[in-house]
Write a protein that holds these residues in place. Structure first.
Motif, mmCIF file in Angstrom:
data_model
loop_
_atom_site.group_PDB
_atom_site.id
_atom_site.type_symbol
_atom_site.label_atom_id
_atom_site.label_comp_id
_atom_site.label_asym_id
_atom_site.label_seq_id
_atom_site.Cartn_x
_atom_site.Cartn_y
_atom_site.Cartn_z
ATOM 1 N N LEU A 132 36.735 40.206 50.250
ATOM 2 C CA LEU A 132 37.218 39.568 49.030
ATOM 3 C C LEU A 132 36.840 38.087 48.994
ATOM 4 O O LEU A 132 37.045 37.357 49.957
ATOM 5 N N TYR B 246 33.835 40.801 45.498
ATOM 6 C CA TYR B 246 33.683 41.000 46.936
ATOM 7 C C TYR B 246 32.255 40.694 47.373
ATOM 8 O O TYR B 246 31.300 40.878 46.617
ATOM 9 N N ALA C 67 43.842 43.244 44.729
ATOM 10 C CA ALA C 67 42.622 42.735 45.345
ATOM 11 C C ALA C 67 42.850 42.650 46.854
ATOM 12 O O ALA C 67 43.340 41.643 47.358
#
Length: 214
Positions: free
Chosen positions: A114, A103, A24
């Motif tokens: 994020l 996101y 991520a």
């Protein structure tokens, strides 16, 4: 996870995201959206429909960029968007639930920021297909941007704006060989908690997008 299990977990306040698949990253810079060509509008309208079966294949980044721009991207030098909003409040945020994380779409910077390093797809709706479809969009109204709108009208105005965004996604999907479905049967509290939303934010709708199955 099937629908009945999700309903039971939702009733107990225990519907939770899964661990992220992959890294991520803090930001995803989107390529410039393709604003040319595509299917003629009337043909796209003729093909517009809801589909509830999706392939697991993720959307390529250029296609995701064009999809988000069509949804509610900047289309004028003054910051105007592809979807309308009352009094130019631009109160709708689009959250993008990917396998690698959730996101926030920053239309001005054309990037994804994020907000949660986990896989939120299962939280975005009770239907079983949302767990495996490659992309779920969540439309959230920020009432703090609607100070010029009477309080009693804010939810209806925001819902109309979200509906316009959702229709843009439908037309893009129809014109680009994608499947999509808008969803109001969602656990709004679970979504808000997973995204870390504040009290001025209201989860309105979710929309699943992906390639057709089969």
């Amino acid at each position: 996870m099937n629908t009945l299990t999700k309903l039971a977990l939702g009733a107990m306040g225990r519907l939770r995201p899964k661990p992220a698949q992959g890294d991520a990253v803090p930001k995803i810079a989107l390529p410039a959206p393709d604003k040319t060509g595509g299917m003629p509008l009337m043909e796209a309208i003729a093909k517009r429909r809801s589909e509830r079966e999706f392939a697991r294949k993720e959307l390529p980044l250029p296609m995701l960029s064009s999809l988000l721009w069509a949804a509610n991207g900047v289309n004028r030098p003054d910051g105007g968007r592809t979807a309308p909003s009352a009094m130019h409040a631009q109160e709708i945020d689009i959250y993008v639930a990917l396998p690698s994380g959730a996101y926030l779409y920053d239309a001005a910077a054309n990037e994804l920021q994020l907000v949660a390093g986990s896989d939120l797809r299962r939280v975005t709706g009770y239907q079983d297909f949302v767990d495996e479809a490659p992309l779920d969009l969540v439309y959230v109204a920020d009432h703090g941007r609607m100070m010029l709108v009477p309080v009693a009208s804010r939810e209806s105005f925001a819902s109309a704006a979200a509906g316009a965004i959702a229709q843009n996604v439908y037309l893009f999907a129809a014109g680009n060989g994608l499947s999509t479905v808008i969803r109001a049967w969602i656990d709004r509290e679970a979504i808000a908690n997973a995204l870390g939303l504040g009290h001025d934010h209201q989860v309105l709708l979710s929309q699943t997008v992906g390639f057709p199955k089969g």
